[in-house]
Design a protein around this motif. Structure first.
Motif, PDB file in Angstrom:
ATOM      1  N   ASP A  54      17.928  18.573 -49.207  1.00 20.39           N
ATOM      2  CA  ASP A  54      17.078  18.964 -50.329  1.00 20.39           C
ATOM      3  C   ASP A  54      15.854  19.743 -49.824  1.00 20.39           C
ATOM      4  N   THR A  60      21.708  14.287 -47.900  1.00 22.01           N
ATOM      5  CA  THR A  60      22.455  13.493 -48.870  1.00 22.01           C
ATOM      6  C   THR A  60      23.941  13.799 -48.716  1.00 22.01           C
ATOM      7  N   CYS A  91      25.192  19.883 -55.770  1.00 21.05           N
ATOM      8  CA  CYS A  91      24.502  20.746 -54.798  1.00 21.05           C
ATOM      9  C   CYS A  91      23.367  21.512 -55.471  1.00 21.05           C
ATOM     10  N   GLN A  93      21.669  20.631 -58.125  1.00 22.06           N
ATOM     11  CA  GLN A  93      20.594  19.689 -58.449  1.00 22.06           C
ATOM     12  C   GLN A  93      19.786  19.316 -57.208  1.00 22.06           C
ATOM     13  N   LEU A  94      20.471  19.056 -56.110  1.00 19.61           N
ATOM     14  CA  LEU A  94      19.767  18.674 -54.885  1.00 19.61           C
ATOM     15  C   LEU A  94      18.866  19.787 -54.377  1.00 19.61           C
ATOM     16  N   GLU A  95      19.328  21.017 -54.473  1.00 17.05           N
ATOM     17  CA  GLU A  95      18.554  22.136 -53.971  1.00 17.05           C
ATOM     18  C   GLU A  95      17.396  22.488 -54.895  1.00 17.05           C
ATOM     19  N   PRO A  98      15.855  17.596 -56.760  1.00 20.39           N
ATOM     20  CA  PRO A  98      16.627  16.461 -56.223  1.00 20.39           C
ATOM     21  C   PRO A  98      16.471  15.151 -56.976  1.00 20.39           C
ATOM     22  N   LEU A 101      19.056  14.186 -59.709  1.00 19.09           N
ATOM     23  CA  LEU A 101      20.422  13.820 -59.325  1.00 19.09           C
ATOM     24  C   LEU A 101      20.683  12.334 -59.541  1.00 19.09           C
ATOM     25  N   ILE A 140      27.203   9.515 -54.144  1.00 17.82           N
ATOM     26  CA  ILE A 140      26.028  10.261 -53.708  1.00 17.82           C
ATOM     27  C   ILE A 140      25.227   9.270 -52.874  1.00 17.82           C
ATOM     28  N   SER A 142      22.155   8.691 -49.884  1.00 16.62           N
ATOM     29  CA  SER A 142      21.056   9.169 -49.041  1.00 16.62           C
ATOM     30  C   SER A 142      20.512   7.986 -48.246  1.00 16.62           C
TER      31      SER A 142
END
Length: 166
Positions: A54, A60, A91, A93-95, A98, A101, A140, A142
């Motif tokens: 992110d 993640t 992807c 959303q994370l970029e 974040p 997500l 998902i 992390s």
């Protein structure tokens, strides 16, 4: 030879792929079943795994596994589509944002995107959405949190080895 090198060699011998990523080791494979071979049906499974960083550099893991419904004529396309739709949206959303997500809204949005993609594919093929039916499992993960969801049957097993056990 390290355990990872040994596992990689073993997987290559049976035609599987091992993907190494920064913090994660993931393997995925799809093997066509004997009943599918006997009926001249394609493999209807699909899986994807990817790590994404992110804006803050946090890693993640994203994983998607789908099993096409054997009764659905084109489920191999549906299983691929649900995985690709999940991976693409996660992807993005994370970029971009974040924290979104990890909300129910992400899953509602993904579900709607997935239905739209399935409808487009069904229209393109001149079939019903149900002809693309598939079950799916998603993860998902992390360092700070994890979330799992599924559509249809299947199981996700989590082993919290934080106590040092396997």
């Amino acid at each position: 030879m390290t355990q990872v090198q040994h596992l990689s060699l073993c997987l290559k011998l049976v035609g599987l792929r091992l993907k190494m990523v920064k913090k994660w080791t993931a393997a995925s494979a799809s093997v066509i079943g004997q009943s599918h071979v006997a009926r001249d049906k394609p493999c209807q499974d699909y899986s994807m795994v990817k790590t994404v960083f992110d804006q803050k550099g946090a890693e993640t893991l994203l994983a998607a596994v789908s099993d096409g419904a054997g009764s659905a004529k084109y489920s191999q396309y549906g299983s691929k589509l649900v995985c690709e739709t999940f991976m693409s949206l996660a992807c993005q959303q994370l970029e971009a944002t974040p924290d979104t997500l990890w909300t129910q809204q992400f899953f509602r949005t993904w579900h709607q995107h997935c239905l739209n993609a399935l409808d487009e594919e069904a229209t393109k093929r001149g079939v019903q959405r149900s002809d693309l039916a598939a079950t799916a499992l998603f993860a998902i993960v992390s360092d700070k949190r994890s979330i799992f969801f599924q559509i249809g049957d299947g199981a996700i097993v989590v082993n919290d080895a934080s106590d040092g056990s396997d």
